[in-house]
Write an enzyme that holds these catalytic residues in place. Structure first.
Site, mmCIF file in Angstrom:
data_model
loop_
_atom_site.group_PDB
_atom_site.id
_atom_site.type_symbol
_atom_site.label_atom_id
_atom_site.label_comp_id
_atom_site.label_asym_id
_atom_site.label_seq_id
_atom_site.Cartn_x
_atom_site.Cartn_y
_atom_site.Cartn_z
ATOM 1 N N CYS A 411 0.664 4.057 2.678
ATOM 2 C CA CYS A 411 -0.406 3.645 1.766
ATOM 3 C C CYS A 411 -1.753 3.507 2.475
ATOM 4 C CB CYS A 411 -0.043 2.332 1.086
ATOM 5 S SG CYS A 411 0.230 0.947 2.208
ATOM 6 N N HIS A 455 0.679 -3.636 1.380
ATOM 7 C CA HIS A 455 0.134 -2.477 0.677
ATOM 8 C C HIS A 455 -1.380 -2.455 0.841
ATOM 9 C CE1 HIS A 455 0.579 0.854 -2.027
ATOM 10 N NE2 HIS A 455 -0.263 0.345 -2.917
ATOM 11 N N ASP A 471 -5.143 3.170 -7.097
ATOM 12 C CA ASP A 471 -4.134 3.227 -6.042
ATOM 13 C C ASP A 471 -3.708 4.674 -5.839
ATOM 14 O OD1 ASP A 471 -2.129 2.863 -4.236
ATOM 15 O OD2 ASP A 471 -0.955 1.466 -5.440
#
Length: 671
Positions: A411, A455, A471
């Site tokens: 991520c 994250h 995202d």
């Protein structure tokens, strides 16, 4: 030993020495998780030496030997920890002193000092682990220390270790009501000092981020926090827990901007219904709190910064319970200050030329920021990008190599690359680091968020809409958001790589997983209602019970409650209502009660035969029955006759029939 001999030279009973050795093992055992291995060797040396002294096969160390042992131990502590002070060094030195004291254990006074030092060492274990399991375990060394204290009294228990331990456990149990009273009502004072724990401070997110950092966290099952909602838990897709905002990029790492400040003037408008929830946060060594956007907390010392993170003035060094509210649909900063625009457009002057060129091309193709963002997200979705915890290494131009060569990452790779391209295209953007999702515990209706849920995502600014969250990871690995990290990463070879014994590895075994969740629920309640019981919770509890807190009502209530509790404890200890278990003595008590009604009281220390002779003189008409009762008692009690309390009861019934209810003993004139 003579009566006037001082207690300082009283010898130590064997039972006390035995329990001291057992107590030392139990006290030291939980510390072995964070102490160097040589502490075991030190205990074996000192315990063996003291046992040989007791067996008269060795002598006590002289002054030179004691000094050498202490200096050697201090040097070992310094070499192991680099200091004799601080949390690690101080606790190690204290445990070492607790062990060395065993060698010079000569007298009862030395033993008392060692026992009291042991209680203190037990408390220091809570600096490293304050879980429910650690609290339950601590009862074992405390009971062993109490047993050693009992063994020092030279009582009839000196040769009965089991009875000594039973008495110690009983004493500990009797102290529980008073302990609960003090816990509930004694003022909850803040710590007089704070000791940073390096082990805790190295866990979790840091104030800067490289892709490898977040990937490393995603291999750890350590708990970050637990969240309980007042109402329904939001969908997983909305569970983005903000910790910090990263605005500065040096070509390799993202970090917090030096210009961020407490957000007294930050503009945002609450919209929609607020989410209310409480967090039980684990020690992180960092000042930030975990909240959903846009979040606020009324915890004393908590402030919202101008980048919407919530931060305390001091690092979180112990379990922290706080309430928070969030407005997911809030309009965030519709007007961007010039200083904020400068910070969120910052890029290194050189580096990653292909990404800069691509950003300029996207800007020419898409005038509106939301269109360019959509194009970027579509690119990640359609191109052959992969999601892995072990991406290929990148060189000097990290963004270029990730976007156009390796295309494999975590991520942090996707969030960092997207922010770089947006900034190069002239759109203010920043990386947000925190946690996403969480494991639902249905038994307690709360979420457990672990380090493996770490994250990173993206915020970009659009005129009129303010900050908007996106995202890019969702475009590459939607299962990471929809299912959670545990399910999405279970097949990845790097998942839980450093935790081979983690219970999360056995989630597929239904009964083991249920057992794990049940135990986690117990620990959650322990942290929430016991470790989280601080001044605010105590004040709220007292106000519910007593209304307005005023001294003239609170003090009498607390004193009265304490007196009632101590009275009930005294009744339980002395049990004035309990019956004599010995049937012979029970009949003897009735005999004494009968004669007491006639003015005849058995003196302390007076034997049954002497008392019966005196009673027979005072009651000559019943003298024969009284003497027969005493003879039956003595025969059954002391002469080895078969126990037959019924004979005594028969004589007592005859005596009761012949004696008037309130007859006076005969006087000398009457006789």
């Amino acid at each position: 030993m003579s009566r006037g001999q001082p207690s300082a030279i009283q010898p130590i009973p064997r039972i006390a020495l035995t329990w001291l050795l057992v107590a030392q093992v139990l006290v030291i055992l939980p510390h072995l998780l964070h102490l160097p291995p040589w502490i075991i060797g030190l205990w074996l040396l000192c315990a063996g030496w003291r046992i040989q002294v007791y067996r008269m096969r060795a002598r006590f160390p002289n002054g030179l030997e004691r000094a050498g042992l202490m200096l050697a131990t201090a040097a070992a502590v310094f070499l192991s920890r680099g200091s004799l002070i601080g949390l690690d060094g101080g606790v190690l030195l204290l445990v070492a002193a607790f062990i060395i004291k065993l060698v010079e254990l000569r007298s009862r006074r030395d033993a008392l000092l060692l026992i009291f030092l042991g209680f203190f060492v037990v408390v220091t274990a809570y600096l490293f682990d304050d879980s429910l399991l650690a609290a339950l375990y601590s009862l074992l060394p405390v009971t062993a220390l109490l047993a050693a204290l009992i063994g020092l009294q030279h009582s009839g228990l000196a040769e009965r270790p089991a009875a000594t331990f039973k008495l110690a456990a009983s004493m500990l149990l009797q102290a529980v009501p008073l302990m609960l009273l003090l816990f509930l009502f004694f003022p909850r004072l803040g710590p007089l000092w704070s000791l940073p724990n390096p082990q805790q401070s190295s866990t979790g997110l840091s104030d800067s981020m490289a892709p490898a950092d977040v990937a490393e966290l995603s291999r750890s099952p350590a708990l970050a926090f637990r969240a309980s909602f007042n109402g329904a838990i939001p969908p997983r897709e909305q569970l983005y827990w903000r910790a910090l905002t990263l605005e500065h990029f040096d070509g390799r790492r993202w970090s917090q901007s030096a210009g961020s400040r407490r957000g007294g003037a930050v503009q945002w408008s609450p919209q929609g219904e607020a989410l209310e929830y409480s967090i039980v946060m684990q020690p992180s060594g960092r000042p930030w709190l975990f909240v959903l956007d846009v979040g606020l907390s009324e915890l004393p010392g908590a402030s919202q910064m101008d980048d919407f993170r919530v931060e305390l003035r001091r690092p979180v060094l112990q379990n922290l319970l706080y309430e928070a509210r969030s407005w997911p649909a809030a309009l965030r900063q519709p007007v961007l200050p010039a200083e904020m625009a400068r910070r969120t457009l910052q890029l290194p002057p050189v580096g990653d030329p292909r990404s800069r060129e691509w950003a300029a091309q996207l800007r020419r193709q898409h005038e509106r920021p939301q269109e360019l963002v959509a194009a970027l997200l579509q690119h990640f979705n359609r191109e052959p990008y992969g999601y892995t915890l072990k991406p290929p290494p990148v060189g000097e131009h990290s963004i270029d190599e990730f976007l156009f060569r390796t295309r494999q990452g975590f991520c942090a790779h996707y969030a960092g690359a997207m922010v770089f391209v947006l900034r190069a295209a002239g759109i203010p953007a920043r990386v947000v680091a925190g946690y996403q999702g969480g494991e639902l515990n249905a038994a307690g209706n709360y979420l457990s968020v672990r380090q493996l849920d770490a994250h990173a995502w993206v915020e970009y600014w659009q005129e009129g809409r303010g900050w908007v969250s996106v995202d890019p990871t969702f475009q590459v690995a939607p299962e990471r958001i929809e299912l959670g990290s545990q399910d999405a990463l279970a097949s990845d070879e790097g998942f839980l790589e450093g935790s081979p014994l983690s219970p999360l590895r056995y989630r597929d075994i239904a009964w083991l997983n249920q057992l794990r969740l049940a135990w986690d629920n117990i620990n959650h309640n322990w942290q929430r209602w016991v470790l989280g019981y601080r001044g605010e919770q105590q004040l709220s509890l007292l106000q519910r019970w007593f209304g307005t807190l005023e001294w003239h009502t609170l003090v009498p209530a607390l004193v009265g409650g304490g007196a009632l509790l101590l009275g009930l404890l005294a009744l339980w200890l002395f049990k004035p209502w309990r019956r004599e278990r010995d049937p012979q003595r029970r009949v003897l008590r009735r005999f004494e009660t009968l004669l007491r009604r006639h003015g005849l009281h058995r003196a302390p220390g007076e034997g049954v035969r002497a008392f019966a002779a005196r009673a027979a003189q005072a009651l000559p008409q019943q003298g024969e029955l009284i003497a027969a009762f005493a003879a039956a008692f003595e025969a059954q009690r002391y002469a080895g006759a078969a126990a037959a309390p019924e004979d005594m009861r028969r004589l007592l019934r005859r005596l009761r029939r012949e004696l008037p209810w309130r007859a006076r003993p005969a006087t000398e004139d009457q006789r």
